[in-house]
Design a protein around this motif. Structure first.
Motif, PDB file in Angstrom:
ATOM      1  N   GLY A  98      -6.461  -8.643   2.289  1.00 40.05           N
ATOM      2  CA  GLY A  98      -6.178  -6.648   2.043  1.00 40.05           C
ATOM      3  C   GLY A  98      -6.828  -6.448   0.478  1.00 40.05           C
ATOM      4  N   ASP A 156      -2.288 -14.072   6.080  1.00 40.72           N
ATOM      5  CA  ASP A 156      -2.082 -12.676   6.916  1.00 40.72           C
ATOM      6  C   ASP A 156      -3.978 -11.762   6.860  1.00 40.72           C
ATOM      7  N   TYR A 191       6.056   2.789  -0.529  1.00 40.69           N
ATOM      8  CA  TYR A 191       4.628   1.779   0.043  1.00 40.69           C
ATOM      9  C   TYR A 191       5.063   0.926   0.997  1.00 40.69           C
ATOM     10  N   ARG A 192       4.443   0.589   1.232  1.00 39.43           N
ATOM     11  CA  ARG A 192       4.526  -0.413   2.759  1.00 39.43           C
ATOM     12  C   ARG A 192       4.033  -1.520   2.579  1.00 39.43           C
ATOM     13  N   ARG A 193       4.489  -3.187   3.288  1.00 34.47           N
ATOM     14  CA  ARG A 193       4.681  -4.149   3.020  1.00 34.47           C
ATOM     15  C   ARG A 193       2.544  -4.368   4.101  1.00 34.47           C
ATOM     16  N   THR A 194       1.940  -5.040   3.755  1.00 28.39           N
ATOM     17  CA  THR A 194       0.057  -4.896   4.158  1.00 28.39           C
ATOM     18  C   THR A 194       0.373  -5.672   4.762  1.00 28.39           C
ATOM     19  N   ALA A 231       0.590  -1.232   0.093  1.00 30.17           N
ATOM     20  CA  ALA A 231       0.150   0.023   0.372  1.00 30.17           C
ATOM     21  C   ALA A 231       1.021   1.012  -0.541  1.00 30.17           C
ATOM     22  N   ASP A 270      -6.294   2.183  -3.093  1.00 31.95           N
ATOM     23  CA  ASP A 270      -5.758   1.543  -2.297  1.00 31.95           C
ATOM     24  C   ASP A 270      -4.690   2.846  -1.754  1.00 31.95           C
ATOM     25  N   GLY A 274     -10.229  -5.099   3.251  1.00 27.52           N
ATOM     26  CA  GLY A 274      -9.282  -4.143   2.705  1.00 27.52           C
ATOM     27  C   GLY A 274      -9.336  -3.256   1.841  1.00 27.52           C
TER      28      GLY A 274
END
Length: 637
Positions: A487, A484, A475-478, A448, A624, A618
């Protein structure tokens, strides 16, 4: 017809059936098997067609003893299912493997060979390695996925919803799709690689009026070609005993994070076509249509059609369709600079026409070309110990074949234009093996965009990209594992563009369930800014304008499997329509899928998503935070 010489053996040297070594198997000795055709009843949807998984003894080659496998309706491959567009059917995929049956696959892991020596996976036999008792103890636990189908999530073959002996998976297929070749295969969680390898594959054809009007070759001149590589165990004398062997190479004997060995994906020395090793087809001198699917666990084939002298044969092979149906126009496969080989990764389909007119008395071969050798020559260092695939022996034609190859195949096909289709964006990063936190395996990272300006220093799970316009986005890992938090939630009917960035390692054939996609473009990226020990970028991964990557002409149609090589960002666009529910996307190297390269997504009615408060879903707006232009360096349109 001339005899070919391969490894010093001619066709006339074929010996009697019995135990042989791998190098003694005579190529092209056996006829191509053709699976039975099954046309399920569609008049009354309350009627179910049972297709049962059963043990089967299969003769892979006339020189081999029978091989224990599992087959749909007791055959390997299973029957070719054929339906008309709009014919809604129900299939009861029933597990009829008797309780306590022997699992048909022996699994071993062997050490990595020194550089410059042939990989051990290209050799028959286990090489002294002990069998994995956990694989031998597996029960018959199966679930069937109709790959490519637009059907509700409850019918799609969710990996956890596998059934045991005597139970059935009931699935309904609307078949409201343009003419296409789908295929069906096992998808059981954690053990897909073993169940598919045991033989659980088959092809599925949807017909429609547009395809009928082309009057393509049919009947005995339309045949499935289901490719799958296999390895076989040997006895104490080194003779092939027919037992299926899943032999893989250990690349990390004791991973520092997990303590468990890490193995490479499976590739085997023997190519089967419709369940036979290196078969031949006695063909007439006319047009043929072949519905090819790569049903291998992990082997990517680079196919070439060669003549008796080993040279490529241009002008006779044409691709008319891919994963999602007919191409807009035929693509000539001339094995030239544009398409030097016909490349097909696991789960990709090729709809091919072969023009054998004027070739009476000739023999042509389809071979798997190694990276460093001419077509048809063994290349063991590049994992092609035996290049043979199959042979076409051309006889006379009873009457002239009047078929004419159309210049346009599908008048209904429309290309997506990036700027003309309202859509959201997703970024998925494929990490190299050995990245921190991955346990030695490559992973799928859902990303994201960081939009608050708080990028901070380099960190685990943070990726910076420099696009074609020079702008850098963070970008950051979600999510990174299958379990997990969810998403991606997509509103049914929405278009989305998914971008897959491979930061290093093997080519990953990525498959998204439910939807058809079009390849929007491929871009080269420099990826050395990604630090595996950190798990993030120290300098941005950057678009490389010096390495343009054109889209291949046979990638211009609808697809659901896309090859993503290292150092590339692939952009695909599709519409998620026709069904609701929970689906999956994953790498179709089955060993990677089983080891965690798989993630869920949900398709829901847009009206229902208005009431979603992000508690369990999500990214349901499909954007996003990216907006209409994601800045990945894409060339718009």
């Amino acid at each position: 017809m001339s005899d070919f010489v391969t490894d010093g053996i001619t066709q006339d040297d074929a010996g009697p059936a019995g135990a042989v070594a791998g190098d003694e198997l005579v190529p092209y000795a056996d006829p191509l098997p053709v699976p039975a055709v099954l046309r399920p009843a569609a008049a009354d949807v309350r009627r179910e067609t049972e297709i049962a998984v059963r043990p089967a003894w299969v003769r892979l080659h006339s020189q081999l003893p029978p091989t224990l496998m599992w087959g749909y309706d007791g055959t390997v491959p299973g029957p070719t299912i054929e339906v008309r567009r709009g014919d809604r059917i129900r299939i009861a995929w029933t597990n009829r493997v008797p309780r306590g049956s022997e699992y048909p696959v022996t699994s071993v892991e062997v050490p990595l060979r020194p550089q410059g020596t042939p990989p051990a996976t290209t050799e028959p036999g286990r090489g002294g390695a002990g069998a994995n008792p956990d694989v031998a103890a597996l029960p018959a636990w199966t679930v069937t996925h109709l790959h490519g189908a637009q059907t509700g999530g409850g019918n799609d073959g969710w990996a956890d919803n596998a059934v045991g002996e005597g139970d059935a998976q009931l699935s309904e297929y609307p078949n409201d799709h343009q003419a296409v070749q789908w295929w069906y295969h096992d998808h059981a969680m954690n053990i897909t690689r073993f169940n598919v390898y045991a033989g659980l594959v088959g092809t599925y054809l949807v017909r429609d009026d547009e395809e009928d009007a082309l009057r393509l070759p049919g009947g005995d001149c339309e045949l499935p070609l289901i490719l799958a590589d296999r390895n076989l165990d040997t006895d104490e004398d080194g003779r092939l005993n027919g037992r299926l062997l899943h032999k893989t190479v250990v690349v990390d004997p004791k991973n520092a994070e997990t303590g468990h060995p890490v193995s490479a994906p499976f590739t085997g020395p023997f190519t089967t076509v419709n369940g036979a090793i290196w078969p031949h087809l006695d063909a007439e001198a006319g047009w043929y249509r072949f519905r090819l699917v790569n049903a291998s666990n992990a082997r990517i084939y680079d196919l070439v059609l060669i003549d008796e002298d080993g040279g490529p044969v241009p002008g006779v092979l044409h691709q008319i369709g891919s994963d999602g149906g007919l191409l807009p126009r035929p693509v000539g496969i001339d094995f030239d600079a544009a398409l030097p080989t016909l490349t097909v990764a696991p789960a990709e389909r090729l709809d091919l026409l072969l023009d054998l007119r004027g070739l009476e008395g000739r023999s042509l071969r389809l071979v798997n070309k190694g990276a460093a050798r001419p077509a048809g020559v063994a290349d063991p260092e590049n994992n092609v110990r035996y290049p043979h695939v199959m042979e076409f022996r051309v006889g006379e034609c009873a009457e002239p074949d009047a078929f004419v190859l159309p210049q346009v195949l599908s008048g209904s096909f429309r290309r997506y234009e990036h700027g003309q289709v309202h859509h959201g964006h997703r970024l998925v990063v494929l990490t190299p093996p050995g990245t921190v936190g991955g346990g030695g395996h490559p992973e799928i990272w859902e990303m994201a965009e960081v939009t608050d300006g708080q990028t901070g220093p380099p960190a685990d799970g943070v990726i910076q990209l420099r696009g074609a316009d020079g702008a850098v986005k963070t970008y950051r890992r979600t999510a990174r594992t299958f379990n997990d938090g969810l998403g991606f939630t997509v509103a049914e009917g929405d278009f989305e563009q998914w971008s897959f960035l491979n930061l290093g390692g093997p080519t990953h054939p990525m498959h998204i369930h439910l939807a058809d996609f079009q390849v929007m473009g491929r871009d080269a990226y420099t990826v050395d800014g990604f630090d595996q020990k950190l798990g993030g970028t120290r300098v941005p991964v950057a678009f490389d304008p010096t390495r343009p990557v054109p889209t291949a002409p046979n990638e211009q149609g609808y697809k659901d499997v896309f090859r993503v090589p290292a150092g590339q960002l692939l952009r695909v666009m599709g519409r998620f329509d026709g069904a609701y529910g929970r689906f999956m996307y994953h790498c179709h190297l089955l060993e990677h899928e089983d080891m965690g390269m798989m993630r869920p997504f949900v398709v829901a009615p847009p009206e229902a998503l208005k009431f979603d408060h992000m508690a369990g879903h999500g990214g349901h707006d499909g954007h996003d935070g990216h907006g209409e232009h994601d800045g990945h360096g894409e060339h718009q349109g």
